[in-house]
Scaffold this active site. Structure first.
Site, PDB file in Angstrom:
ATOM      1  N   SER A 129       0.835  -1.203   0.000  1.00  0.00           N
ATOM      2  CA  SER A 129       0.000   0.000   0.000  1.00  0.00           C
ATOM      3  C   SER A 129       0.871   1.255   0.000  1.00  0.00           C
ATOM      4  O   SER A 129       1.977   1.256   0.561  1.00  0.00           O
ATOM      5  CB  SER A 129      -0.857  -0.006   1.270  1.00  0.00           C
ATOM      6  OG  SER A 129      -1.435   1.258   1.503  1.00  0.00           O
ATOM      7  N   TYR A 156      -2.671  -1.438  10.730  1.00  0.00           N
ATOM      8  CA  TYR A 156      -2.837  -1.959   9.365  1.00  0.00           C
ATOM      9  C   TYR A 156      -1.621  -1.594   8.508  1.00  0.00           C
ATOM     10  O   TYR A 156      -1.019  -2.438   7.851  1.00  0.00           O
ATOM     11  CB  TYR A 156      -4.118  -1.396   8.733  1.00  0.00           C
ATOM     12  CG  TYR A 156      -4.102  -1.463   7.229  1.00  0.00           C
ATOM     13  CD1 TYR A 156      -4.368  -2.651   6.565  1.00  0.00           C
ATOM     14  CD2 TYR A 156      -3.764  -0.338   6.460  1.00  0.00           C
ATOM     15  CE1 TYR A 156      -4.302  -2.726   5.187  1.00  0.00           C
ATOM     16  CE2 TYR A 156      -3.697  -0.399   5.091  1.00  0.00           C
ATOM     17  CZ  TYR A 156      -3.967  -1.598   4.453  1.00  0.00           C
ATOM     18  OH  TYR A 156      -3.888  -1.662   3.088  1.00  0.00           O
ATOM     19  N   LYS A 160       1.690  -3.861   6.653  1.00  0.00           N
ATOM     20  CA  LYS A 160       2.186  -3.814   5.269  1.00  0.00           C
ATOM     21  C   LYS A 160       3.703  -3.601   5.259  1.00  0.00           C
ATOM     22  O   LYS A 160       4.420  -4.228   4.491  1.00  0.00           O
ATOM     23  CB  LYS A 160       1.482  -2.707   4.472  1.00  0.00           C
ATOM     24  CG  LYS A 160      -0.002  -2.966   4.236  1.00  0.00           C
ATOM     25  CD  LYS A 160      -0.216  -4.180   3.352  1.00  0.00           C
ATOM     26  CE  LYS A 160      -1.678  -4.573   3.254  1.00  0.00           C
ATOM     27  NZ  LYS A 160      -1.889  -5.899   2.622  1.00  0.00           N
TER      28      LYS A 160
END
Ligand code: UFG
Length: 348
Positions: A129, A156, A160
């Site tokens: 991302s 979150y 990543k």
């Protein structure tokens, strides 16, 4: 003749399903692994109606080692994997960090265990991302892969970053036996032109476009635009919105590349997947209204905590190396999102 067998974890999810369709069109066999934690079996029917084929499917929780092993025992002839399966709600990750770390990290670890054990499969494409860039400084906009990474703003985002590090270390240790590409997505929007697959958020949508389409169809009374006092031309935040079908096609190019480069080179490669065009929240809302002719009532609300002011991609590396470009006109993208919203409301 099949060009290879590709495992798609999270293949019933939003980007995963669109990627399965593109892999099929490009001549690959696909094995979908999903546990429907954020999707439904209907998605498999949608894929079948688009491709005319029922692809292999296994209900698998990728974060359970035995289930991942069973997947590879059932399909020992997998050539490469695309790993979408992950939790992805930023706000939820702040409330349930352990769920996010466990699910997102374990699933990658167990996949890599199988890929490094399995003598045939030699490539993995990972869903990363643009969150890894945080808020780039003005001199780094549009943001390229060489821009400095910033500490992520949420659990979150941290999963990543950690997953990219895990991939990098694993690829380095594999001495050319495992090739990997991390694709850093900007903001995917829209739905397949058939309106048979698209984004299906559970509950109140957190992302902009699903909220816009749900407001347009009357499920939500009005859209809140989170802040109009940012240091941008119209005061609202800027993002790089990329059509999900364009994004899906980039995965086919990435798979081709990992298969071709298997055995060559050692390092993990990173690619930004965006359009290169930044749009403000107001430009999205106005663009949607123009494309569809539907009014979207909105109000200006407080800033949302944790929002980045502006980020958009320099996609030139993906353009040149993958031979890929996100070029679907915005009008078509907005219309596709609207057609999908109308279609699912008829079904529900
Ligand atoms: N926005 C609104 N109103 C809404 C929803 C969103 O004004 O109801 C605004 C946000 O404030 C932001 C923009 O629309 O300025 C885009 O918001 P999204 O939630 O759609 O997307 P984000 O860029 O905030 O988040 C996305 C992904 C995350 C990922 C992040 C990386 O959803 O998974 O990009 O930067 F972590």
């Amino acid at each position: 003749m099949s060009k290879g067998k590709i495992l798609v974890t999270g293949g019933a999810g939003y980007i995963g399903a669109h990627t399965v369709v593109e892999l099929d069109a490009a001549g690959y066999d696909v094995v979908i692994a999903d546990n429907f934690s954020n999707s439904t079996p209907d998605v498999l029917d949608g894929i079948e109606r688009i491709t005319g084929k029922r692809h292999s499917f296994m209900e698998v929780d990728c974060s359970v080692r035995e289930e991942m092993r069973r997947l590879f025992e059932t399909h020992p002839d997998i050539d490469a994997a695309i790993h979408f399966a992950a939790f992805k709600a930023v706000g939820e990750s702040v409330e349930k960090p352990l769920d996010y770390y466990r699910n997102n990290i374990d699933s990658l670890l167990f996949l890599l265990e199988e890929l490094t054990r399995n003598s045939r499969a030699g490539g993995v494409v990972f869903s990363s991302s643009c969150t890894v860039y945080g808020q780039p400084s003005k001199s780094h906009l549009p943001v390229s892969e060489s821009a400095p990474l910033q500490p992520a703003m949420s659990p979150y985002g941290r999963t990543k970053q950690i997953c990219e590090d895990i991939l990098s270390d694993t690829v380095n240790a594999a001495n050319g036996r495992l090739k990997s590409i991390a694709l850093r997505y900007f903001n995917p929007i829209g739905a397949h032109p058939s309106a048979l697959i698209g984004e299906l958020p559970r509950g109140v949508p957190q992302n902009l476009l699903p909220f816009v389409t749900q407001t347009a169809i009357g499920i939500r009374r009005e859209l809140s635009i989170f802040g109009n006092d940012y240091n941008t031309p119209d005061g609202t935040c800027i993002r790089d919105y990329i059509y999900v079908c364009d994004l899906a096609k980039a995965h086919v190019r990435a798979v081709e590349r990992v298969l071709k480069l298997n055995g060559v080179g050692e390092s993990l490669e990173y690619f930004n997947l965006g359009t290169g065009r930044g749009l403000s929240v107001l430009e999205v809302v106005n663009g949607f209204m123009e494309a569809t002719g539907i009014n979207v009532p909105y109000k200006i609300a407080e800033r949302r905590a944790g929002d980045i002011e502006q980020v958009w991609a320099d996609p030139s590396k993906a353009n040149e190396v993958l031979g890929w470009v996100a070029d679907t006109p915005l009008e078509i993208v907005f219309k596709s999102a609207w057609e999908w919203e109308r279609k699912i409301r008829q079904k529900i």
